[in-house]
Every structure is written in C-alpha cells, then in structure tokens.
Design a protein around this motif. Structure first.
Motif, PDB file in Angstrom:
ATOM      1  N   PHE A  54       0.825  -1.219   0.000  1.00 19.75           N
ATOM      2  CA  PHE A  54       0.000   0.000   0.000  1.00 19.75           C
ATOM      3  C   PHE A  54       0.861   1.272   0.000  1.00 19.75           C
ATOM      4  O   PHE A  54       0.318   2.368   0.040  1.00 19.75           O
ATOM      5  N   ASP A  55       2.200   1.075  -0.004  1.00 22.20           N
ATOM      6  CA  ASP A  55       3.127   2.199   0.043  1.00 22.20           C
ATOM      7  C   ASP A  55       2.733   3.131   1.194  1.00 22.20           C
ATOM      8  O   ASP A  55       2.652   4.354   1.053  1.00 22.20           O
ATOM      9  N   TRP A  56       2.459   2.513   2.350  1.00 23.88           N
ATOM     10  CA  TRP A  56       1.873   3.219   3.492  1.00 23.88           C
ATOM     11  C   TRP A  56       2.947   3.771   4.422  1.00 23.88           C
ATOM     12  O   TRP A  56       3.941   3.093   4.694  1.00 23.88           O
ATOM     13  N   LYS A  57       2.739   4.985   4.917  1.00 26.04           N
ATOM     14  CA  LYS A  57       3.745   5.596   5.796  1.00 26.04           C
ATOM     15  C   LYS A  57       3.206   5.943   7.191  1.00 26.04           C
ATOM     16  O   LYS A  57       3.975   6.290   8.064  1.00 26.04           O
ATOM     17  N   GLY A  58       1.912   5.888   7.385  1.00 23.94           N
ATOM     18  CA  GLY A  58       1.316   6.368   8.649  1.00 23.94           C
ATOM     19  C   GLY A  58       1.110   5.261   9.670  1.00 23.94           C
ATOM     20  O   GLY A  58       1.709   4.183   9.575  1.00 23.94           O
ATOM     21  N   PRO A  59       0.235   5.501  10.651  1.00 17.81           N
ATOM     22  CA  PRO A  59      -0.050   4.483  11.662  1.00 17.81           C
ATOM     23  C   PRO A  59      -0.751   3.249  11.069  1.00 17.81           C
ATOM     24  O   PRO A  59      -1.495   3.358  10.103  1.00 17.81           O
ATOM     25  N   VAL A  60      -0.466   2.104  11.690  1.00 18.47           N
ATOM     26  CA  VAL A  60      -1.028   0.834  11.221  1.00 18.47           C
ATOM     27  C   VAL A  60      -1.692   0.162  12.420  1.00 18.47           C
ATOM     28  O   VAL A  60      -1.115   0.133  13.515  1.00 18.47           O
ATOM     29  N   GLY A  61      -2.893  -0.368  12.213  1.00 14.16           N
ATOM     30  CA  GLY A  61      -3.579  -1.089  13.295  1.00 14.16           C
ATOM     31  C   GLY A  61      -3.769  -2.541  12.916  1.00 14.16           C
ATOM     32  O   GLY A  61      -4.207  -2.837  11.799  1.00 14.16           O
ATOM     33  N   CYS A  62      -3.423  -3.450  13.829  1.00 15.10           N
ATOM     34  CA  CYS A  62      -3.510  -4.883  13.511  1.00 15.10           C
ATOM     35  C   CYS A  62      -4.394  -5.617  14.510  1.00 15.10           C
ATOM     36  O   CYS A  62      -4.125  -5.594  15.721  1.00 15.10           O
ATOM     37  N   GLY A  63      -5.388  -6.299  13.993  1.00 14.68           N
ATOM     38  CA  GLY A  63      -6.136  -7.268  14.793  1.00 14.68           C
ATOM     39  C   GLY A  63      -5.338  -8.557  14.806  1.00 14.68           C
ATOM     40  O   GLY A  63      -4.900  -9.029  13.751  1.00 14.68           O
ATOM     41  N   PHE A  64      -5.134  -9.136  15.974  1.00 15.78           N
ATOM     42  CA  PHE A  64      -4.219 -10.271  16.109  1.00 15.78           C
ATOM     43  C   PHE A  64      -4.914 -11.394  16.899  1.00 15.78           C
ATOM     44  O   PHE A  64      -5.574 -11.110  17.914  1.00 15.78           O
ATOM     45  N   PRO A  65      -4.757 -12.672  16.481  1.00 13.18           N
ATOM     46  CA  PRO A  65      -5.561 -13.739  17.088  1.00 13.18           C
ATOM     47  C   PRO A  65      -5.015 -14.260  18.433  1.00 13.18           C
ATOM     48  O   PRO A  65      -4.758 -15.453  18.598  1.00 13.18           O
ATOM     49  N   ALA A  66      -4.840 -13.353  19.373  1.00 16.78           N
ATOM     50  CA  ALA A  66      -4.346 -13.731  20.705  1.00 16.78           C
ATOM     51  C   ALA A  66      -4.745 -12.645  21.694  1.00 16.78           C
ATOM     52  O   ALA A  66      -5.079 -11.528  21.278  1.00 16.78           O
ATOM     53  N   ALA A  67      -4.669 -12.963  22.983  1.00 12.20           N
ATOM     54  CA  ALA A  67      -4.843 -11.912  23.993  1.00 12.20           C
ATOM     55  C   ALA A  67      -3.643 -10.991  23.867  1.00 12.20           C
ATOM     56  O   ALA A  67      -2.489 -11.447  23.849  1.00 12.20           O
ATOM     57  N   ILE A  68      -3.897  -9.701  23.759  1.00 13.46           N
ATOM     58  CA  ILE A  68      -2.818  -8.717  23.588  1.00 13.46           C
ATOM     59  C   ILE A  68      -2.916  -7.709  24.725  1.00 13.46           C
ATOM     60  O   ILE A  68      -3.878  -6.948  24.818  1.00 13.46           O
ATOM     61  N   GLN A  69      -1.916  -7.738  25.587  1.00 13.59           N
ATOM     62  CA  GLN A  69      -1.916  -6.807  26.722  1.00 13.59           C
ATOM     63  C   GLN A  69      -0.829  -5.760  26.472  1.00 13.59           C
ATOM     64  O   GLN A  69       0.359  -6.103  26.457  1.00 13.59           O
ATOM     65  N   HIS A  70      -1.251  -4.524  26.239  1.00 17.26           N
ATOM     66  CA  HIS A  70      -0.312  -3.425  25.959  1.00 17.26           C
ATOM     67  C   HIS A  70       0.716  -3.828  24.891  1.00 17.26           C
ATOM     68  O   HIS A  70       1.916  -3.675  25.080  1.00 17.26           O
ATOM     69  N   GLY A  71       0.229  -4.385  23.812  1.00 14.39           N
ATOM     70  CA  GLY A  71       1.091  -4.722  22.676  1.00 14.39           C
ATOM     71  C   GLY A  71       1.748  -6.093  22.758  1.00 14.39           C
ATOM     72  O   GLY A  71       2.316  -6.577  21.784  1.00 14.39           O
ATOM     73  N   ILE A  72       1.662  -6.745  23.939  1.00 12.01           N
ATOM     74  CA  ILE A  72       2.366  -8.027  24.122  1.00 12.01           C
ATOM     75  C   ILE A  72       1.385  -9.197  24.012  1.00 12.01           C
ATOM     76  O   ILE A  72       0.317  -9.173  24.635  1.00 12.01           O
ATOM     77  N   ALA A  73       1.752 -10.213  23.218  1.00 14.36           N
ATOM     78  CA  ALA A  73       0.888 -11.397  23.079  1.00 14.36           C
ATOM     79  C   ALA A  73       1.000 -12.255  24.333  1.00 14.36           C
ATOM     80  O   ALA A  73       2.112 -12.550  24.799  1.00 14.36           O
ATOM     81  N   ARG A  74      -0.132 -12.627  24.880  1.00  9.72           N
ATOM     82  CA  ARG A  74      -0.153 -13.441  26.095  1.00  9.72           C
ATOM     83  C   ARG A  74      -0.571 -14.888  25.837  1.00  9.72           C
ATOM     84  O   ARG A  74      -0.382 -15.741  26.706  1.00  9.72           O
ATOM     85  N   THR A  75      -1.186 -15.151  24.681  1.00  5.46           N
ATOM     86  CA  THR A  75      -1.656 -16.503  24.358  1.00  5.46           C
ATOM     87  C   THR A  75      -1.270 -16.790  22.910  1.00  5.46           C
ATOM     88  O   THR A  75      -0.843 -15.875  22.184  1.00  5.46           O
ATOM     89  N   ALA A  76      -1.447 -18.027  22.473  1.00  7.15           N
ATOM     90  CA  ALA A  76      -1.151 -18.378  21.077  1.00  7.15           C
ATOM     91  C   ALA A  76      -1.869 -19.677  20.729  1.00  7.15           C
ATOM     92  O   ALA A  76      -1.244 -20.701  20.505  1.00  7.15           O
ATOM     93  N   ALA A  77      -3.218 -19.617  20.667  1.00  6.39           N
ATOM     94  CA  ALA A  77      -3.968 -20.859  20.424  1.00  6.39           C
ATOM     95  C   ALA A  77      -3.809 -21.340  18.985  1.00  6.39           C
ATOM     96  O   ALA A  77      -3.641 -22.532  18.746  1.00  6.39           O
ATOM     97  N   ASN A  78      -3.842 -20.416  18.026  1.00  2.71           N
ATOM     98  CA  ASN A  78      -3.826 -20.819  16.616  1.00  2.71           C
ATOM     99  C   ASN A  78      -2.682 -20.191  15.823  1.00  2.71           C
ATOM    100  O   ASN A  78      -2.750 -20.094  14.601  1.00  2.71           O
ATOM    101  N   ILE A  79      -1.663 -19.732  16.538  1.00  5.01           N
ATOM    102  CA  ILE A  79      -0.452 -19.202  15.896  1.00  5.01           C
ATOM    103  C   ILE A  79       0.745 -19.839  16.600  1.00  5.01           C
ATOM    104  O   ILE A  79       0.575 -20.558  17.589  1.00  5.01           O
ATOM    105  N   ASP A  80       1.948 -19.557  16.106  1.00  5.64           N
ATOM    106  CA  ASP A  80       3.121 -20.204  16.691  1.00  5.64           C
ATOM    107  C   ASP A  80       3.297 -19.789  18.164  1.00  5.64           C
ATOM    108  O   ASP A  80       3.187 -18.614  18.509  1.00  5.64           O
ATOM    109  N   LYS A  81       3.578 -20.807  18.989  1.00  5.83           N
ATOM    110  CA  LYS A  81       3.674 -20.563  20.448  1.00  5.83           C
ATOM    111  C   LYS A  81       4.761 -19.550  20.801  1.00  5.83           C
ATOM    112  O   LYS A  81       4.733 -18.935  21.875  1.00  5.83           O
ATOM    113  N   SER A  82       5.745 -19.368  19.895  1.00  7.59           N
ATOM    114  CA  SER A  82       6.825 -18.421  20.200  1.00  7.59           C
ATOM    115  C   SER A  82       6.326 -16.975  20.246  1.00  7.59           C
ATOM    116  O   SER A  82       7.074 -16.080  20.635  1.00  7.59           O
TER     117      SER A  82
END
Ligand code: BGC
Length: 256
Positions: A54-82
């Motif tokens: 998208f040749d994008w330069k501004g802010p980006v928002g991501c929905g992510f399939p895990a519990a996210i606490q202040h940017g940090i992933a706390r779970t990983a049910a359907n993504i890599d456990k790392s």
C-alpha cells in the motif's frame, strides 16, 4: 482520516486502507496467505509486505488472534507458540518503520460493529463471537469494551473447550452440515448466555454470512444478529484502534 488496517488470521493476513469517517474500505483489500509456521519473524515480514504493497507511511492497526496486553501477546492458540511474551506492536513497528498498534482480533471486530455496524448505539451488554479457525469473543457493557475476554476457550458441560467443539475449523474438519454445526454452536451460545446474559449477541467471521442456514438451531434469549461488516470488521477495527491510540479518541478533528 485514513489508516491502514490489518487483520492477522490463521490462514490469511489481510489489509486495506480504511476511511474512519465512514468506516468503509478506501482501497482494495489485499490478502497474503499466513506463513507457516506463523512465527513472529515470518508474520512481521508479511505485515511489512502489506505495508509496502500500500506504500503506506502512517499508523497501522492490527487485529491479532491472541490476547494482547499493551502490545504483548499473552496466548497463542492458533499461531506459533513463540508469540507468547512477544511485544508484537514493537516488532511490527521496527519491521515496517510505521507506528503499529495491535489488539485482539475479536476486539477489533467488536470496535467496528459498535462504531459503524450492528451494535451502533447499543446499550446494555453486547457479546460478539467471531467464528473462524478459533472462536473469538468481545464483550461490551454500555459501549465500553472489556478487552481480551478469550471466551472461546471456556469449557462446556460436555468437557470440551468451546472452540474445539464449535469453530468453523471444526465444522470443516468434521464435515458437519450447517444444521449439525448450528446445534453445537447453540450449545456454546447457551453457555455464554448462562454466564454473561448479554442483551445482544453479534456473530462475526465467515460463518456469520451463512446465518440463514443455522439460525433455526439457535435458541437463546438474547437477540442474535450477524455483524454488519462481516469479514472486513477486523481490518476496520484495527484501523480504528490505531487512530485512537495515535491521535486520541476524537477521530473527526484530524486531517488525513
Ligand atoms: C484466540 C483468541 C482469538 C480467537 C479468534 C482464539 O483461539 O485465543 O485470542 O480472538 O481465537 O481468532
């Protein structure tokens, strides 16, 4: 104002530029298959590919399939456990060079529906359930989000975890008819009702588009409705979240 929204899922990573005044996509949606294994480095690479697309330069928002606490992933049910313990927001920001804001995917979908969709102006308790690889949930009380509810992992009376019994992935894997799957999903919704007594239950994810095929199996007191933004809700909600975090809650005052 326009922001790039990205929805990270178990099978695809999708992005689009979102117009936050209307809640509509301002570009074509672009989808890249989720890398396997979906490790932090590989997923960050894909997010950077989307930003470059998208040749994008501004802010980006991501929905992510895990519990996210202040940017940090706390779970990983359907993504890599790392991913557990990874600061996903910093990782994506470093990789893309854009300020990235990350929240749970179902919470992203919920923000969209409450702002622009089937939950607009809804009072009382609203539960949104996204039906996909897992079951994602999002809970609002009088428009206020309680983040990271993770109720897809609740145990049902049959001893099974909700998403192991009634997700879309299970329906496909076990080749269940819509009727058979609908009965299972109803067991899940009845459990949600017994514990949270929502006034409204909104359904998101792919299976929400097929609501007509199983709605006669759903027997709860709450009003049950498919989400209005269906598959785009994660992208739009990611963008909403990023704009709010980046510019503050009043989105109408800011130029694009
Ligand atoms: C995850 C949730 C996510 C949901 C839908 C679940 O397995 O634990 O964080 O919202 O899947 O992707």
């Amino acid at each position: 104002m326009q922001v790039l929204g990205i929805d990270i899922g178990g099978s695809g990573i999708k992005g689009a530029i979102v117009d936050l005044t209307t809640g509509e996509l301002a570009s074509e949606r672009h989808r890249i298959p989720t890398p396997q294994p979906a490790t932090p480095a590989q997923v960050a690479e894909t997010v950077a590919e989307l930003v470059a697309h998208f040749d994008w330069k501004g802010p980006v928002g991501c929905g992510f399939p895990a519990a996210i606490q202040h940017g940090i992933a706390r779970t990983a049910a359907n993504i890599d456990k790392s991913f557990i313990g990874t600061d996903v927001a910093s990782l994506f920001s470093d990789k893309t060079g854009c300020p990235c804001y990350v929240l749970n995917d179902a919470d992203a979908a919920g923000l969209t529906e409450m702002r622009f969709g089937a939950g607009k102006n809804a009072e009382g308790v609203v539960l949104l359930v996204t039906i996909g690889t897992g079951l994602g949930t999002c809970l609002f009380s009088d428009g206020q989000l309680l983040p990271n509810t993770e109720l897809g992992h609740i145990f049902l009376e049959n001893g099974m975890e909700g998403e192991h019994y009634a997700s879309s992935a299970v329906r496909e894997r076990e080749e269940l008819s819509w009727g058979k799957w609908g009965k299972r999903f109803n067991v899940y919704l009845q459990q949600m009702e017994a514990l949270f007594w929502p006034d409204i239950i909104l359904l998101g994810g792919g299976a929400s588009k097929k609501f007509e095929k199983y709605k006669d199996k759903i027997d709860v007191e709450a009003v049950v409705t498919p989400a209005a933004s269906l598959n785009q809700a994660g992208i739009i909600g990611g963008a909403l979240f990023a704009a709010e975090q980046h510019h503050g809650p009043d989105l109408t005052d800011h130029p694009a």
